[in-house]
Design a protein around this motif. Structure first.
Motif, PDB file in Angstrom:
ATOM      1  N   GLY C 166     -92.506  -5.148 -15.140  1.00 58.17           N
ATOM      2  CA  GLY C 166     -91.589  -4.356 -15.958  1.00 58.17           C
ATOM      3  C   GLY C 166     -90.334  -5.114 -16.321  1.00 58.17           C
ATOM      4  O   GLY C 166     -89.715  -5.758 -15.488  1.00 58.17           O
ATOM      5  N   LYS C 177     -98.748   0.192 -12.318  1.00 62.04           N
ATOM      6  CA  LYS C 177     -98.126   1.458 -12.712  1.00 62.04           C
ATOM      7  C   LYS C 177     -99.089   2.271 -13.563  1.00 62.04           C
ATOM      8  O   LYS C 177     -99.274   3.471 -13.342  1.00 62.04           O
ATOM      9  CB  LYS C 177     -96.829   1.169 -13.477  1.00 62.04           C
ATOM     10  CG  LYS C 177     -95.978   2.393 -13.698  1.00 62.04           C
ATOM     11  CD  LYS C 177     -94.752   2.070 -14.536  1.00 62.04           C
ATOM     12  CE  LYS C 177     -93.554   1.708 -13.691  1.00 62.04           C
ATOM     13  NZ  LYS C 177     -92.314   1.618 -14.488  1.00 62.04           N
ATOM     14  N   ASN C 194     -88.828   3.758 -22.410  1.00 62.84           N
ATOM     15  CA  ASN C 194     -87.424   3.804 -22.027  1.00 62.84           C
ATOM     16  C   ASN C 194     -86.619   2.892 -22.953  1.00 62.84           C
ATOM     17  O   ASN C 194     -86.636   1.674 -22.811  1.00 62.84           O
ATOM     18  CB  ASN C 194     -87.301   3.352 -20.563  1.00 62.84           C
ATOM     19  CG  ASN C 194     -85.901   3.526 -20.012  1.00 62.84           C
ATOM     20  OD1 ASN C 194     -84.951   3.691 -20.765  1.00 62.84           O
ATOM     21  ND2 ASN C 194     -85.774   3.487 -18.702  1.00 62.84           N
ATOM     22  N   PHE C 282     -75.408   6.520 -18.805  1.00 65.96           N
ATOM     23  CA  PHE C 282     -76.088   5.322 -18.327  1.00 65.96           C
ATOM     24  C   PHE C 282     -77.185   5.659 -17.329  1.00 65.96           C
ATOM     25  O   PHE C 282     -78.265   5.076 -17.342  1.00 65.96           O
ATOM     26  CB  PHE C 282     -75.053   4.389 -17.686  1.00 65.96           C
ATOM     27  CG  PHE C 282     -75.647   3.177 -17.013  1.00 65.96           C
ATOM     28  CD1 PHE C 282     -76.304   2.206 -17.756  1.00 65.96           C
ATOM     29  CD2 PHE C 282     -75.539   3.001 -15.644  1.00 65.96           C
ATOM     30  CE1 PHE C 282     -76.838   1.079 -17.147  1.00 65.96           C
ATOM     31  CE2 PHE C 282     -76.080   1.881 -15.019  1.00 65.96           C
ATOM     32  CZ  PHE C 282     -76.733   0.918 -15.778  1.00 65.96           C
ATOM     33  N   GLY C 285     -81.013   6.032 -17.884  1.00 64.88           N
ATOM     34  CA  GLY C 285     -81.970   4.932 -17.943  1.00 64.88           C
ATOM     35  C   GLY C 285     -82.865   4.927 -16.718  1.00 64.88           C
ATOM     36  O   GLY C 285     -83.965   4.375 -16.742  1.00 64.88           O
ATOM     37  N   GLU C 286     -82.407   5.539 -15.636  1.00 59.17           N
ATOM     38  CA  GLU C 286     -83.214   5.645 -14.415  1.00 59.17           C
ATOM     39  C   GLU C 286     -84.336   6.619 -14.721  1.00 59.17           C
ATOM     40  O   GLU C 286     -84.110   7.670 -15.310  1.00 59.17           O
ATOM     41  CB  GLU C 286     -82.331   6.136 -13.267  1.00 59.17           C
ATOM     42  CG  GLU C 286     -82.869   5.880 -11.882  1.00 59.17           C
ATOM     43  CD  GLU C 286     -83.940   6.866 -11.456  1.00 59.17           C
ATOM     44  OE1 GLU C 286     -84.765   6.505 -10.618  1.00 59.17           O
ATOM     45  OE2 GLU C 286     -83.969   8.002 -11.983  1.00 59.17           O
ATOM     46  N   GLY C 502     -81.008   4.078  -7.946  1.00 60.58           N
ATOM     47  CA  GLY C 502     -80.744   2.670  -8.202  1.00 60.58           C
ATOM     48  C   GLY C 502     -79.334   2.392  -8.674  1.00 60.58           C
ATOM     49  O   GLY C 502     -78.815   1.297  -8.457  1.00 60.58           O
TER      50      GLY C 502
HETATM   51  C1  FMN Z   1     -79.081   3.273 -13.099  1.00 57.62           C
HETATM   52  C2  FMN Z   1     -80.321   2.765 -13.729  1.00 57.62           C
HETATM   53  C3  FMN Z   1     -80.344   2.505 -15.089  1.00 57.62           C
HETATM   54  C4  FMN Z   1     -81.491   2.038 -15.712  1.00 57.62           C
HETATM   55  N1  FMN Z   1     -81.440   1.785 -17.045  1.00 57.62           N
HETATM   56  C5  FMN Z   1     -82.565   1.356 -17.665  1.00 57.62           C
HETATM   57  C6  FMN Z   1     -82.541   1.106 -19.063  1.00 57.62           C
HETATM   58  O1  FMN Z   1     -81.511   1.251 -19.715  1.00 57.62           O
HETATM   59  N2  FMN Z   1     -83.678   0.704 -19.665  1.00 57.62           N
HETATM   60  C7  FMN Z   1     -84.842   0.521 -18.954  1.00 57.62           C
HETATM   61  O2  FMN Z   1     -85.842   0.173 -19.555  1.00 57.62           O
HETATM   62  N3  FMN Z   1     -84.883   0.738 -17.629  1.00 57.62           N
HETATM   63  C8  FMN Z   1     -83.786   1.162 -16.960  1.00 57.62           C
HETATM   64  N4  FMN Z   1     -83.840   1.392 -15.608  1.00 57.62           N
HETATM   65  C9  FMN Z   1     -85.127   1.178 -14.914  1.00 57.62           C
HETATM   66  C10 FMN Z   1     -85.993   2.427 -15.014  1.00 57.62           C
HETATM   67  O3  FMN Z   1     -85.685   3.298 -13.944  1.00 57.62           O
HETATM   68  C11 FMN Z   1     -87.462   2.092 -14.895  1.00 57.62           C
HETATM   69  O4  FMN Z   1     -87.653   1.330 -13.755  1.00 57.62           O
HETATM   70  C12 FMN Z   1     -88.006   1.336 -16.073  1.00 57.62           C
HETATM   71  O5  FMN Z   1     -87.787   2.022 -17.252  1.00 57.62           O
HETATM   72  C13 FMN Z   1     -89.470   1.141 -15.863  1.00 57.62           C
HETATM   73  O6  FMN Z   1     -90.015   0.365 -16.903  1.00 57.62           O
HETATM   74  P1  FMN Z   1     -90.615  -1.069 -16.651  1.00 57.62           P
HETATM   75  O7  FMN Z   1     -91.546  -0.988 -15.470  1.00 57.62           O
HETATM   76  O8  FMN Z   1     -91.322  -1.364 -17.908  1.00 57.62           O
HETATM   77  O9  FMN Z   1     -89.470  -1.980 -16.393  1.00 57.62           O
HETATM   78  C14 FMN Z   1     -82.682   1.835 -14.955  1.00 57.62           C
HETATM   79  C15 FMN Z   1     -82.655   2.083 -13.596  1.00 57.62           C
HETATM   80  C16 FMN Z   1     -81.506   2.538 -12.969  1.00 57.62           C
HETATM   81  C17 FMN Z   1     -81.521   2.783 -11.513  1.00 57.62           C
END
Ligand code: FMN
Ligand code: SF4
Ligand code: SF4
Ligand code: FES
Lengths: 160, 129, 597
Positions: C166, C177, C194, C282, C285-286, C502
């Motif tokens: 990811g 996943k 996301n 912000f 995004g989690e 996170g």
């Molecule tokens: C506080 C916080 C903010 C996050 N912001 C983003 C974000 O802006 N964009 C994003 O893709 N993932 C963000 N993540 C991670 C997501 O929780 C998630 O792990 C992700 O979208 C999974 O996609 P991936 O496996 O393709 O990386 C954030 C996590 C945390 C804890």
């Protein structure tokens, strides 16, 4: 606040939007976006109206409005000046630009001038980091702003 | 007008590709491709007036052999707005920090005469799959 | 139509000009004229080619030959040999250190190979508002291939084999996943993209959506096929109007072409996508917070497990992936998992897009193979530090990441290494800091961000980060003590261990990493009440040296808040109560009469 014909019309526009939704489940945020687009901000009256429309407790609506920084509960100035406070702009001197702007207009970030002409907002990254520091007025982007340039930018908008 | 099968999709792709190849071999009129970077940063740096100025210049000069395309971010945010000129079969040339006036000059000199414009070319340092 | 048959491009960037490229261009021009080829060969001065170290550079088109370290005296040979006889001048070709071969074509040069575009392959080349342009570059072929040639299980095997992880920050293997979501039986499943991109100073996802929206749509449909979902959402920040505009167009065109919707390509598979707007938080995004936000609630995270793959949107199995993760999927399917896993480092495969910004010359988007060194990104691709200043640190991972000092510039970039040196891959923000940046102030900046953005659900994050911020503010105002430094460390550790999501678990990273690598700077603020970089305004002030001031009024005229008084030819004075310490007066004074203390 008394509802004049104009706001009446705005409420009707919002009602029509909600009626057009295929599903109301989960639609609260979308409806609030629409409401803010129509009214410019989300006063209590509008929040209550949305609660009734979607059949939600008013506390829920208020909870969501106050959670998201995009939703404003106060009216904004005619011109909204956004100073980007993203990291790229920050390390290229955005703090000084903001201070200068605050000194110039006599208000702090988040406030509106008494004449209702300008509001200042500190924003996180408008995505033009290559042009840092960035100031955005009513959606128009000014890049590589130097100290001292801010007043001439504001003047552009005072004359109109 | 929906695409009904993978075969149909493949033949559409092949047709679109040959269109481009015909353009590339210069068999039909429209053979030069001018790409203007129009992502947020490009637009913030003034790409829109550049695009209109270039299209306008080409119209004034009655150049029929050029296609203008608005595209996304090429990654060169430090030199926005960027304009890429592709002649069929030749290495693409990337210009940076292009103003509306410079855009007109690119159309007049490069697109029309094949002459490169001084001082505006920047490198394009990456590979694409 | 084209009058010129050959072009000689001479780099006129600052670096090359310093090594006489101007003289070289003049000489080439003179030689060309002498050879009587003024009408056939054009000499062109260009902007920086980003290879200053080996300058001056000359590139010959259409042959595409690249000469390095060319001296003005070499002009004659280039013209007489290459231009007239078509024989490249061998001795001026580039030699890769440690290799014997000279490299002629610039595309073959390792320097140019440092950037490889997979996720950004179409950005800047196709028209994102025209689906035909995407189709002409093999768009939707990967979707067609999986729907007609592969079972969902085979697709999952392929994804796992590719090693794709990811790109949203966590680095969780994408294949695993998808598999988890596929294994969970349910009448309804969801795919979520996301696109919240909250890290301030990062714009990779935005660029992909603006430049190549169809690649994300195609990959979401592929994920739908793998997991058994028929419905996708793209959760995007309302602050990205252009990306939204292009997504709306793309979805409309894909539906019309029958590439989204019912019975795609006649295979019986159906999948459709809807856009959901964020509203400036912000923490959304989690992934769990994001799901609550799509449901129309406050975007507060919830405990995992259950993971979204078991119980996500409307309690159905849900797969959340980042924009860049999706953009990698179609090329993996078309080129095969072996191809993808041959790129990158041992545990991190493929490439990563970084938004390179801050005090670096070539601010922009770069896509590099995993395992590349930070130094290569900042100094080779980024062209080094702006205005010839000294490199101090690079911040990766945004508010969750840390500041990496010069001693770690040669660390190969991958998920594990960045975590090991106290930072994080994050989503790909990369901010370069120079000697003029105060590390305490940078840490304070990020803490301020976290305090603003904490959802307030759990105490360590809501209250703890506030305390950290207060202590940092004290330090930057010169009121800190050594005890404060101990408290920062201890409290930071506690927040990391006890926060719910996170955001809180990583929020002390900027403080802890700067304390680890720039301890002296903290001590200078606390003990000497001094900000070595000259940033913390409470610790410095600007004064006029009466002996040097000739009363030229230059400073008075530039002061943005008009706090300098004085008449022509009289000594000027700064009103300390109004001064915002911008330093403009010091730059304006030609007599060195303004000093910073
Ligand atoms: C506080 C916080 C903010 C996050 N912001 C983003 C974000 O802006 N964009 C994003 O893709 N993932 C963000 N993540 C991670 C997501 O929780 C998630 O792990 C992700 O979208 C999974 O996609 P991936 O496996 O393709 O990386 C954030 C996590 C945390 C804890
Ligand atoms: S760590 Fe912060 S953002 Fe995450 S749940 Fe707790 S208070 Fe909310
Ligand atoms: S530092 Fe800036 S605000 Fe202060 S006196 Fe000088 S110009 Fe004016
Ligand atoms: S940080 Fe200001 S535009 Fe990105």
């Amino acid at each position: 606040m008394c509802k004049n014909a104009l706001t009446e019309e705005k409420f009707r526009e919002l009602d029509a939007y909600v009626a057009s939704l295929p599903e109301r489940k989960g639609a609260l945020i979308a409806v609030l976006h629409k409401a803010q687009e129509i009214f410019g901000y989300l006063p209590e009256e509008v929040q209550l109206h949305v609660a009734r429309l979607l059949d939600l407790p008013a506390a829920n609506v208020y909870g969501v409005v106050s959670f998201y920084s995009f939703f404003a509960e106060e009216p904004r100035g005619d011109h909204v000046i956004n100073v980007c406070m993203g990291t790229a702009c920050f390390v290229r001197g955005a703090e000084i630009i903001l201070k200068e702007l605050e000194a110039d207009l006599g208000i702090k970030a988040g406030q509106t001038t008494p004449d209702g002409l300008f509001s200042i907002d500190a924003l996180r990254c408008v995505g033009a980091c290559g042009l840092a520091p960035v100031v955005m007025v009513d959606g128009k982007v000014y890049g590589r702003v130097k100290p001292g340039e801010i007043s001439s930018i504001i003047k552009e908008f005072m004359e109109v | 007008m929906g695409i009904k099968s993978l075969d149909e999709l493949k033949s559409l792709r092949d047709k679109l590709k040959t269109d481009i190849n015909i353009r590339a071999s210069g068999e039909i009129d429209s053979n030069i491709r001018v790409v203007v970077g129009m992502a947020t940063c490009g637009i913030a740096a003034g790409a829109r007036p550049v695009f209109t100025a270039m299209v306008d210049e080409a119209r004034m000069l009655e150049l029929g052999n050029v296609t203008f395309v608005q595209s996304g971010c090429m990654g060169a945010c430090h030199s926005e707005p960027t304009v890429e000129v592709r002649f069929p079969g030749l290495e693409p040339i990337l210009y940076g920090n292009v103003t509306a006036e410079a855009g007109r000059e690119i159309v007049r000199r490069h697109v029309r005469n094949g002459e490169l414009v001084q001082n505006l070319i920047i490198g394009r340092p990456f590979e694409t799959v | 139509m084209s009058t010129y048959r050959m072009h000689l491009l001479v780099c006129g960037g600052t670096g090359c000009q310093a090594s006489d490229s101007r003289q070289l261009a003049d000489n080439l021009q003179a030689q060309v004229l002498m050879a009587g080829m003024g009408k056939e060969v054009q000499v062109v001065t260009t902007g920086c080619f980003g290879f200053c170290e080996k300058g001056p550079i000359v590139k010959v088109l259409p042959d595409n030959i690249f000469y390095v370290e060319v001296k003005p005296a070499d002009a004659e040979e280039i013209v007489s040999e290459h231009v007239l006889k078509g024989r490249p001048v061998n001795r001026l070709l580039y030699v890769e250190p440690g290799m014997k071969e000279r490299i002629a074509e610039h595309r073959e040069m390792p320097f140019y190979k440092k950037q490889l575009r997979i996720a950004l392959r179409n950005c800047g080349f196709i028209d994102p508002e025209d689906i035909n342009e995407y189709i002409s570059v093999d768009g939707y072929q990967a979707l067609g291939k999986v729907l007609t040639e592969m079972t969902p299980d085979a697709l999952l095997v392929l994804m796992k084999k590719s090693g794709l992880r990811g790109r949203g920050g966590g680095g969780f293997p994408t294949g695993l996943k998808w598999e988890a979501a596929a294994r969970n039986k349910s009448d309804k499943k969801y795919i979520i993209c996301n696109a919240d991109e909250g890290d301030p100073g990062a714009f990779m996802d935005r660029s992909i959506l603006e430049g190549d929206p169809h690649s994300v749509l195609e990959a979401m449909a592929i994920a739908g096929y793998a997991t058994g979902a028929d419905c996708g959402y793209i959760y995007i920040r309302a602050e990205y109007p252009l990306a939204i505009h292009r997504l709306v167009i793309a979805i409309g065109q894909a539906r019309q072409a029958g590439l989204l919707g019912e019975n795609i390509l006649g295979t019986g598979f159906s999948f459709d996508i809807e856009i959901k707007y964020g509203a400036g938080a912000f923490v959304c995004g989690e992934e769990t917070a994001l799901i609550h936000s799509i449901e129309g609630e406050r975007g507060e995270p919830t405990n995992k497990p259950p993971f979204p793959a078991e119980s996500g949107l409307w309690e159905k199995p849900t797969c959340v992936n980042n924009v860049e993760t999706f953009a990698n999927v179609p090329p993996i399917i078309l080129n095969g998992p072996e191809w993808f896993s041959s790129i990158g480092s041992e545990k991190s495969k493929g490439t990563k897009v970084f938004a390179l910004a801050g005090k670096v010359n070539n601010v922009g988007l770069v896509e590099v193979p995993m395992g590349i060194k930070l130094r290569e990104i900042i100094f080779d691709i980024g062209g080094g530090i702006k205005d010839g200043k000294k490199f101090k640190s690079v911040q990766t991972g945004g508010p969750s990441g840390g500041c990496i000092p010069a001693e770690h510039l040669d660390t190969p970039i991958d998920y594990e290494n960045l975590t090991r040196i106290g930072s994080m891959m994050g989503s790909g923000g990369m901010i370069v800091l120079d000697e003029d940046d105060c590390m305490v102030n940078v840490a304070k900046f990020y803490l301020e961000f976290t305090c603003d953005e904490s959802c307030g659900k759990c105490t360590p994050c809501r209250v703890g980060n506030k305390r950290l911020h207060e202590i940092l503010t004290r330090i930057t105002e010169g009121k800190g003590t050594m005890k404060d430094l101990d408290n920062l460390k201890e409290l930071g550790g506690i927040i990391k261990d006890t926060a719910l999501c996170g955001l809180g678990q990583t929020s002390p990273n900027p403080v802890l990493s700067t304390m680890k690598y720039f301890w002296d700077e903290y001590v200078a603020h606390v003990v000497d009440k001094r900000c070595p970089a000259g940033v913390c305004t409470a610790l410095l002030s600007y004064y006029v040296l009466p002996d040097n001031c000739i009363g030229c009024t230059a400073c008075r005229r530039v002061c943005p808040v008009s706090c300098i008084s004085g008449e022509v030819k009289k000594v000027h004075e700064i009103d300390q109560t109004k001064c915002i310490k911008c330093g403009a007066c010091q730059k304006a004074c030609k007599f060195g009469a303004i000093v910073r203390k």
